[in-house]
Write a protein that holds these residues in place. Structure first.
Motif, PDB file in Angstrom:
ATOM      1  N   ALA A 231     100.937 -55.220  65.210  1.00 51.41           N
ATOM      2  CA  ALA A 231      99.552 -55.698  65.241  1.00 51.41           C
ATOM      3  C   ALA A 231      98.784 -55.104  66.413  1.00 51.41           C
ATOM      4  CB  ALA A 231      99.536 -57.224  65.320  1.00 51.41           C
ATOM      5  N   ASP A 232      99.506 -54.790  67.493  1.00 52.04           N
ATOM      6  CA  ASP A 232      98.873 -54.246  68.691  1.00 52.04           C
ATOM      7  C   ASP A 232      98.881 -52.724  68.731  1.00 52.04           C
ATOM      8  OD1 ASP A 232      98.474 -56.843  69.437  1.00 52.04           O
ATOM      9  OD2 ASP A 232     100.156 -56.923  70.829  1.00 52.04           O
ATOM     10  N   GLY A 233      99.377 -52.074  67.685  1.00 55.58           N
ATOM     11  CA  GLY A 233      99.287 -50.614  67.582  1.00 55.58           C
ATOM     12  C   GLY A 233     100.389 -49.834  68.263  1.00 55.58           C
ATOM     13  N   LEU A 234     101.474 -50.512  68.687  1.00 55.09           N
ATOM     14  CA  LEU A 234     102.548 -49.809  69.386  1.00 55.09           C
ATOM     15  C   LEU A 234     103.571 -49.192  68.443  1.00 55.09           C
ATOM     16  CD1 LEU A 234     103.243 -52.380  72.251  1.00 55.09           C
ATOM     17  CD2 LEU A 234     101.816 -50.333  72.340  1.00 55.09           C
ATOM     18  N   VAL A 235     103.750 -49.801  67.278  1.00 57.91           N
ATOM     19  CA  VAL A 235     104.683 -49.278  66.282  1.00 57.91           C
ATOM     20  C   VAL A 235     104.045 -49.356  64.900  1.00 57.91           C
ATOM     21  CG1 VAL A 235     106.742 -49.969  67.605  1.00 57.91           C
ATOM     22  CG2 VAL A 235     105.808 -51.514  65.855  1.00 57.91           C
ATOM     23  N   SER A 236     104.626 -48.605  63.991  1.00 57.73           N
ATOM     24  CA  SER A 236     104.239 -48.663  62.581  1.00 57.73           C
ATOM     25  C   SER A 236     105.451 -49.119  61.788  1.00 57.73           C
ATOM     26  CB  SER A 236     103.776 -47.285  62.101  1.00 57.73           C
ATOM     27  OG  SER A 236     103.635 -47.266  60.699  1.00 57.73           O
ATOM     28  N   ILE A 237     105.271 -50.090  60.908  1.00 55.41           N
ATOM     29  CA  ILE A 237     106.366 -50.585  60.074  1.00 55.41           C
ATOM     30  C   ILE A 237     105.957 -50.421  58.618  1.00 55.41           C
ATOM     31  CG2 ILE A 237     107.859 -52.534  59.513  1.00 55.41           C
ATOM     32  CD1 ILE A 237     107.246 -53.703  62.262  1.00 55.41           C
ATOM     33  N   LYS A 238     106.680 -49.560  57.918  1.00 53.85           N
ATOM     34  CA  LYS A 238     106.365 -49.293  56.514  1.00 53.85           C
ATOM     35  C   LYS A 238     107.631 -49.354  55.666  1.00 53.85           C
ATOM     36  CE  LYS A 238     102.406 -46.274  57.468  1.00 53.85           C
ATOM     37  NZ  LYS A 238     101.820 -44.929  57.250  1.00 53.85           N
ATOM     38  N   HIS A 239     107.469 -49.815  54.435  1.00 52.23           N
ATOM     39  CA  HIS A 239     108.584 -49.803  53.493  1.00 52.23           C
ATOM     40  C   HIS A 239     108.619 -48.414  52.857  1.00 52.23           C
ATOM     41  CE1 HIS A 239     107.881 -54.068  54.160  1.00 52.23           C
ATOM     42  NE2 HIS A 239     109.111 -54.281  53.744  1.00 52.23           N
ATOM     43  N   ASN A 240     109.240 -47.510  53.588  1.00 53.53           N
ATOM     44  CA  ASN A 240     109.091 -46.092  53.257  1.00 53.53           C
ATOM     45  C   ASN A 240     110.369 -45.316  53.593  1.00 53.53           C
ATOM     46  OD1 ASN A 240     107.779 -43.690  52.553  1.00 53.53           O
ATOM     47  ND2 ASN A 240     107.113 -43.331  54.663  1.00 53.53           N
ATOM     48  N   VAL A 241     111.522 -45.853  53.197  1.00 54.49           N
ATOM     49  CA  VAL A 241     112.795 -45.205  53.512  1.00 54.49           C
ATOM     50  C   VAL A 241     113.234 -44.325  52.336  1.00 54.49           C
ATOM     51  CG1 VAL A 241     115.207 -45.542  54.142  1.00 54.49           C
ATOM     52  CG2 VAL A 241     113.470 -47.141  54.972  1.00 54.49           C
ATOM     53  N   PRO A 242     113.373 -43.010  52.545  1.00 54.64           N
ATOM     54  CA  PRO A 242     113.831 -42.132  51.455  1.00 54.64           C
ATOM     55  C   PRO A 242     115.323 -42.326  51.208  1.00 54.64           C
ATOM     56  CG  PRO A 242     113.621 -40.884  53.483  1.00 54.64           C
ATOM     57  CD  PRO A 242     113.123 -42.260  53.800  1.00 54.64           C
ATOM     58  N   LYS A 243     115.692 -42.322  49.961  1.00 59.13           N
ATOM     59  CA  LYS A 243     117.092 -42.526  49.599  1.00 59.13           C
ATOM     60  C   LYS A 243     117.542 -41.512  48.546  1.00 59.13           C
ATOM     61  CE  LYS A 243     118.189 -46.279  51.999  1.00 59.13           C
ATOM     62  NZ  LYS A 243     118.383 -47.599  51.368  1.00 59.13           N
ATOM     63  N   HIS A 244     118.845 -41.264  48.548  1.00 58.76           N
ATOM     64  CA  HIS A 244     119.486 -40.391  47.557  1.00 58.76           C
ATOM     65  C   HIS A 244     120.723 -41.123  47.062  1.00 58.76           C
ATOM     66  CE1 HIS A 244     122.315 -36.717  46.869  1.00 58.76           C
ATOM     67  NE2 HIS A 244     121.863 -37.207  45.720  1.00 58.76           N
ATOM     68  N   SER A 245     120.780 -41.363  45.779  1.00 61.82           N
ATOM     69  CA  SER A 245     121.959 -42.017  45.215  1.00 61.82           C
ATOM     70  C   SER A 245     122.515 -41.151  44.087  1.00 61.82           C
ATOM     71  CB  SER A 245     121.619 -43.406  44.687  1.00 61.82           C
ATOM     72  OG  SER A 245     120.723 -43.324  43.589  1.00 61.82           O
ATOM     73  N   VAL A 246     123.789 -41.297  43.850  1.00 61.07           N
ATOM     74  CA  VAL A 246     124.460 -40.555  42.788  1.00 61.07           C
ATOM     75  C   VAL A 246     124.976 -41.558  41.759  1.00 61.07           C
ATOM     76  CG1 VAL A 246     126.284 -38.923  42.190  1.00 61.07           C
ATOM     77  CG2 VAL A 246     125.144 -38.766  44.417  1.00 61.07           C
ATOM     78  N   LYS A 247     124.545 -41.397  40.523  1.00 63.47           N
ATOM     79  CA  LYS A 247     124.964 -42.300  39.443  1.00 63.47           C
ATOM     80  C   LYS A 247     125.703 -41.515  38.370  1.00 63.47           C
ATOM     81  CE  LYS A 247     121.211 -45.576  40.258  1.00 63.47           C
ATOM     82  NZ  LYS A 247     120.085 -46.333  39.659  1.00 63.47           N
ATOM     83  N   GLY A 248     126.352 -42.244  37.479  1.00 59.30           N
ATOM     84  CA  GLY A 248     127.121 -41.576  36.432  1.00 59.30           C
ATOM     85  C   GLY A 248     128.557 -41.355  36.880  1.00 59.30           C
ATOM     86  N   GLY A 249     129.360 -40.843  35.986  1.00 59.68           N
ATOM     87  CA  GLY A 249     130.764 -40.603  36.287  1.00 59.68           C
ATOM     88  C   GLY A 249     130.971 -39.363  37.137  1.00 59.68           C
ATOM     89  N   VAL A 250     132.214 -39.160  37.529  1.00 66.31           N
ATOM     90  CA  VAL A 250     132.570 -38.003  38.351  1.00 66.31           C
ATOM     91  C   VAL A 250     132.277 -36.705  37.626  1.00 66.31           C
ATOM     92  CG1 VAL A 250     134.459 -36.829  39.537  1.00 66.31           C
ATOM     93  CG2 VAL A 250     134.350 -39.327  39.554  1.00 66.31           C
ATOM     94  N   GLU A 251     132.511 -36.709  36.333  1.00 62.75           N
ATOM     95  CA  GLU A 251     132.312 -35.486  35.546  1.00 62.75           C
ATOM     96  C   GLU A 251     130.837 -35.219  35.271  1.00 62.75           C
ATOM     97  OE1 GLU A 251     134.625 -35.465  32.030  1.00 62.75           O
ATOM     98  OE2 GLU A 251     136.539 -35.759  33.069  1.00 62.75           O
ATOM     99  N   TYR A 252     130.028 -36.290  35.199  1.00 56.87           N
ATOM    100  CA  TYR A 252     128.617 -36.114  34.856  1.00 56.87           C
ATOM    101  C   TYR A 252     127.729 -36.881  35.852  1.00 56.87           C
ATOM    102  CZ  TYR A 252     130.759 -34.619  30.501  1.00 56.87           C
ATOM    103  OH  TYR A 252     131.539 -33.979  29.563  1.00 56.87           O
ATOM    104  N   PRO A 253     127.729 -36.441  37.098  1.00 54.55           N
ATOM    105  CA  PRO A 253     126.905 -37.139  38.095  1.00 54.55           C
ATOM    106  C   PRO A 253     125.412 -36.855  37.896  1.00 54.55           C
ATOM    107  CG  PRO A 253     127.868 -35.184  39.058  1.00 54.55           C
ATOM    108  CD  PRO A 253     128.452 -35.300  37.676  1.00 54.55           C
TER     109      PRO A 253
END
Length: 283
Positions: A231-253
């Motif tokens: 609120a006082d301008g010292l930090v910025s807090i945003k819901h802005n975290v980049p992510k990388h996930s791997v889905k699917g099986g080992v053969e077909y990620p």
């Protein structure tokens, strides 16, 4: 006074009776570059002002300093602390000329004036406004008293010190891949596409854990303090975290890149960096 190529506003300012007598002039300038000899302009101006009895001190920025907020904020903060020291009720004897230099220099100068509770002014161009009695326009800079209190709060400075030392690494989105890749619209619309490392940035979860471990401060207390600091301008807090996930099986990620909109990311601001000037962390 931040200055650039044109320094006519400086000579115009010192003729104005509003802030006389002038005891000292600080000139904040950039180094010479391929387009303009900006340092030499500052040196020549210093000599000219000294010839008519002024004390002039030069403060040189980095090559990119005129296009960033925190270098200007830092320089003006250093000047104020040098002149006023730790006096809780200093004289109202420092005035900031926000006329010269780049647009960022002007904005940062106004921010600094407000946060340090200093007066500021702008000098109008005589060729565009002929015949005026005065070319000095006082600016009613808002005095950010709450920021000043927050920036000097040792608990807030402690958090800023920890945050300033953190880095957040992002692997980036690959341009090509042998395996299927899905890029969510949330990350397409963000500034997290390329691989990069950002300084002074951490997830809220990590930051709270570091402070709890190092200083024995509860996670909830840190969160409450961060909310006030935002609120006082010292930090910025945003819901802005980049992510990388791997889905699917080992053969077909299948690789998915997206923004985690549930996890907050905390970044130190230019004002937050300036609040750390002269801070000595406790062990």
């Amino acid at each position: 006074m931040p200055i650039g190529e044109n320094v006519k506003h400086v000579t115009a300012a010192i003729k104005e009776p509003s802030y006389l007598p002038i005891n000292k002039i600080y000139l904040i300038h950039s180094p010479d570059n391929s387009e303009f000899p900006l340092k030499q302009i500052a040196v020549d101006l210093k000599k000219d002002l000294e010839k008519i009895g002024h004390t002039v001190i030069l403060r040189e920025l980095s090559a990119t300093g005129a296009f960033e907020m925190h270098p200007i904020l830092d320089e003006i903060t250093k000047i104020e602390r040098k002149e006023h020291g730790d006096d809780p009720n200093p004289l109202n004897d420092i005035v900031v000329n926000v006329t010269g230099g780049t647009n960022i220099m002007a904005v940062a100068s106004m921010w600094a004036a407000g946060s340090l509770k200093l007066d500021s002014y702008y000098i109008l161009r005589e060729d565009k406004n002929p015949g005026l009695k005065s070319y000095l326009v006082p600016i009613a800079t808002p005095k950010y008293n709450r920021f000043s209190v927050s920036a000097n709060n040792p608990d807030h400075q402690q958090i800023l010190d920890v945050l300033s030392k953190q880095t957040f690494d992002w692997e980036g989105i690959p341009e090509t891949s042998k395996e299927p890749v899905e890029v969510n619209q949330s990350i397409k619309n963000s500034d997290w596409n390329a691989k990069e490392t950002r300084k002074g940035v951490a997830t809220l979860k990590d930051l709270k854990e570091i402070i709890e471990t190092k200083y024995k401060v509860s996670k909830q207390t840190t969160r409450n303090r961060l909310d006030q600091m935002e609120a006082d301008g010292l930090v910025s807090i945003k819901h802005n975290v980049p992510k990388h996930s791997v889905k699917g099986g080992v053969e077909y990620p299948r690789h998915e890149y997206f923004i985690d909109q549930k996890e907050p990311l905390v970044s130190i601001t230019a004002m937050g960096k300036s609040a750390l000037l002269g801070y000595k962390p406790t062990k």
